[in-house]
Design a protein around this motif. Sequence first.
Motif, PDB file in Angstrom:
ATOM      1  N   ASN A  70       0.821  -1.216   0.000  1.00 25.42           N
ATOM      2  CA  ASN A  70       0.000   0.000   0.000  1.00 25.42           C
ATOM      3  C   ASN A  70       0.855   1.267   0.000  1.00 25.42           C
ATOM      4  O   ASN A  70       0.506   2.270  -0.628  1.00 25.42           O
ATOM      5  N   TYR A  71       1.959   1.232   0.730  1.00 25.17           N
ATOM      6  CA  TYR A  71       2.840   2.410   0.734  1.00 25.17           C
ATOM      7  C   TYR A  71       3.442   2.638  -0.651  1.00 25.17           C
ATOM      8  O   TYR A  71       3.585   3.777  -1.098  1.00 25.17           O
ATOM      9  N   LYS A  72       3.779   1.548  -1.336  1.00 24.22           N
ATOM     10  CA  LYS A  72       4.313   1.693  -2.700  1.00 24.22           C
ATOM     11  C   LYS A  72       3.241   2.275  -3.623  1.00 24.22           C
ATOM     12  O   LYS A  72       3.512   3.144  -4.450  1.00 24.22           O
ATOM     13  N   LEU A  73       1.999   1.772  -3.459  1.00 26.42           N
ATOM     14  CA  LEU A  73       0.888   2.296  -4.259  1.00 26.42           C
ATOM     15  C   LEU A  73       0.700   3.792  -4.007  1.00 26.42           C
ATOM     16  O   LEU A  73       0.427   4.560  -4.938  1.00 26.42           O
ATOM     17  N   ALA A  74       0.861   4.180  -2.755  1.00 27.12           N
ATOM     18  CA  ALA A  74       0.679   5.597  -2.404  1.00 27.12           C
ATOM     19  C   ALA A  74       1.719   6.463  -3.105  1.00 27.12           C
ATOM     20  O   ALA A  74       1.406   7.565  -3.586  1.00 27.12           O
ATOM     21  N   GLU A  75       2.932   5.980  -3.152  1.00 29.52           N
ATOM     22  CA  GLU A  75       3.965   6.754  -3.858  1.00 29.52           C
ATOM     23  C   GLU A  75       3.602   6.876  -5.335  1.00 29.52           C
ATOM     24  O   GLU A  75       3.691   7.953  -5.927  1.00 29.52           O
ATOM     25  N   GLU A  76       3.157   5.733  -5.917  1.00 25.54           N
ATOM     26  CA  GLU A  76       2.807   5.751  -7.347  1.00 25.54           C
ATOM     27  C   GLU A  76       1.591   6.643  -7.609  1.00 25.54           C
ATOM     28  O   GLU A  76       1.482   7.266  -8.664  1.00 25.54           O
ATOM     29  N   ALA A  77       0.674   6.716  -6.637  1.00 29.12           N
ATOM     30  CA  ALA A  77      -0.542   7.517  -6.820  1.00 29.12           C
ATOM     31  C   ALA A  77      -0.269   9.016  -6.692  1.00 29.12           C
ATOM     32  O   ALA A  77      -1.143   9.824  -7.008  1.00 29.12           O
ATOM     33  N   GLY A  78       0.903   9.379  -6.196  1.00 26.02           N
ATOM     34  CA  GLY A  78       1.247  10.798  -6.161  1.00 26.02           C
ATOM     35  C   GLY A  78       1.272  11.430  -4.790  1.00 26.02           C
ATOM     36  O   GLY A  78       1.427  12.653  -4.675  1.00 26.02           O
ATOM     37  N   PHE A  79       1.074  10.647  -3.742  1.00 26.86           N
ATOM     38  CA  PHE A  79       1.192  11.234  -2.406  1.00 26.86           C
ATOM     39  C   PHE A  79       2.598  11.818  -2.217  1.00 26.86           C
ATOM     40  O   PHE A  79       3.579  11.297  -2.767  1.00 26.86           O
ATOM     41  N   ASP A  80       2.664  12.885  -1.413  1.00 31.26           N
ATOM     42  CA  ASP A  80       3.970  13.502  -1.134  1.00 31.26           C
ATOM     43  C   ASP A  80       4.682  12.781   0.005  1.00 31.26           C
ATOM     44  O   ASP A  80       5.897  12.684   0.013  1.00 31.26           O
TER      45      ASP A  80
END
Lengths: 340, 186
Positions: A42-52
Amino acid sequence: MKTCFLGTGGYTGRVAYRGWPTPPELCDRQEAANSMATAIRNYKLAEEAGFDWVSISEHHYAPGLMTPNPAILAAAVSQQTSRVKIALLGPLVPLINPVRAAEEIAMLDALSGGRVVVLFLKGTPNEHATYGTNPAETREITQEGVELILRAWTEPQPFSWEGKYFQFRTVSVWPRTVQDPHPPVFYSGNSDESAEFAGRMGLSCAIGFAPPPKVKQQVDIYMKAARAAGWEPTRDNVLYRGRMIIAETDAAAQELAERIAGVGPGTTPTGAPAGAGGGDPTAGPAGVQFLGSVESVVKKAQALHEAGVGILDVAFAGGGMSRSMELFGGAFGPALQEVA
Amino acid sequence: MGFGSVEIGAGRPVVVFDPGFAGSPAHLALAKRFRVIVPNKTELTPRALGETIADWAASEGLETVGFAGAGALAPAALWAASAAGERASAAVLVSPDLPLDDDALQPLLTELKTPKAVLIGTLDETQARDAPALYRTRLSRSNVVLVYGAGGDIAADRPDAFARVVGDFLDRQARFAFMTGSLALE
C-alpha cells in the motif's frame, strides 16, 4: 497542499474481538506476515498515486495498527520507495527510550536518503498501560523526551542528561541524521498547551480529527507562540490527520461510511475515537472527516487550508483502498495540489 | 582561611564557591553525604580565592577535597584544584562563566589532571548554544551534564538533581558514566 498517506500496518485477517488489548492467540502467524507485506504494498501504491508523504503510527497490542515500532516498518518502506517523505507520526515518547529513538530515526534518515519526518506524541490513554507509564506524567515526559532527542541529534560532543524523567550519563548518537540539523519534527497541536509548546520550541504542528474552526483556533495558538519565540511558521509546518472515504458520488461515499459506522475503538485505522469524529460534526457516525465525492472532499480540504493547514495526512477508511487510491491518483491528488 | 564560611554535613569535604549556595536546599541535600563548606563572599579574585582555600585544606590536613564553583566563581574551583594537587578529587563547574581565552587559565584547562564536570541548565540563556561542546573539547578530562529544566542557578532550580549529580561525580569521577542504581525489586 501536500498529501500524506497514513497506512495502518493493520491485520489483514478477521478478528472478532473489539477490546484492548487483543489476545495474541487471535493473531494467525502467517497472516501477520501477509499483513506486513500488504502494508508495504500500500505504501508503494501511495507513492505511485502521487502522495507527497507516507506515514506510520505507533500503536500497541491490537490488530488495527500493528506497528509497535514504526521505525521497523518505515525502514522496510524506505527500501521500497524512492521519492515520498517517510513520516513517523509518531513515536510515543512516554513509552520509549528517547536516546534509542534518536538513534533509530537517525538510522532511518540514513537508510531513506534523508526522507524522514517525525511527529512525537504522548499516546492515547490505553497505550499508557502498554509499558506501565503513569498517564498523569505523559505530557511532561513527552516534552522532556523531545528536548532530549533534539539535543541528541544536535550536540556535536558527548553529554550527560539529568532530566526529571530521563537520566543518561553518556549520549553520543551515531549515525548523525542525513538532514541537517535533523529531520523536520512535528508535535501535537491538539491541546492548547501542546500547540504552545510546538511554537515555542520551533517545531511543526499536527492536529488530528478536529473540525476546521477548532483547527484554526489551535493554529492561532501555535502561530502566536512561534512568533513570540522569534520565528514564523508556514502552512508546511501544519499537518492535519483525518479519515477519508472518497467515491464517485457523495451518496456512494455516504453508503460506505454507513457500512463502517460503529467500528470499535480498537480497530479504527487511525486511532480516532470511532463514532466521535474528533468533535467534528461533519465527520458522521463513522468518524470520517473527508467524506464524499472528489469535489466535496476538496472543499473540506480547502476549509482546512484556510485554517492554516498545509499537509493532509489521510487514512482511507472502510476498505476499498485500491479504488480510493485510484481516485486519488486520477483526480483528487491533482485537485489538492491546486488548493492554495 | 581568613574569611568566614558556612559548613554543613559530615563526610568527605567539598568546597562550593558560591556564597548564595550557603544554607540552600541544595546545600542541605549535598550535606547528607558530604561535609560541604561554602566560603563567604570575599573581594579576592577567583585565583586568590582558590589558592587560599587549597592552602586551608592543606593546613587542615585534608586527604582529599572536592571543589565546585558557580558562574563567575567557576574558575576558583579550577585554581583550587590546581593548587591542591593530588589532594583535589574533582572539580565541578556550575553554569560557568569561564574566560576560555584567558592565557593564565589555559594550563588549567588543558593540563589539569583533576576530573571535571560542567553543569549547564537547558534553560540558561546566558550560555551559548555551543557551550556544551566548547567545554567538552576545551577542558581536559571533562564531562558535560545538561540539567533539564534548570536556568542559570541550577542548585536553586533543581536542588535534588544538583546534589545527585555533583555528589555522584565527587564520589566516582571517571566511573560517573556508569549508573549505579539497581532496577531490581525486592
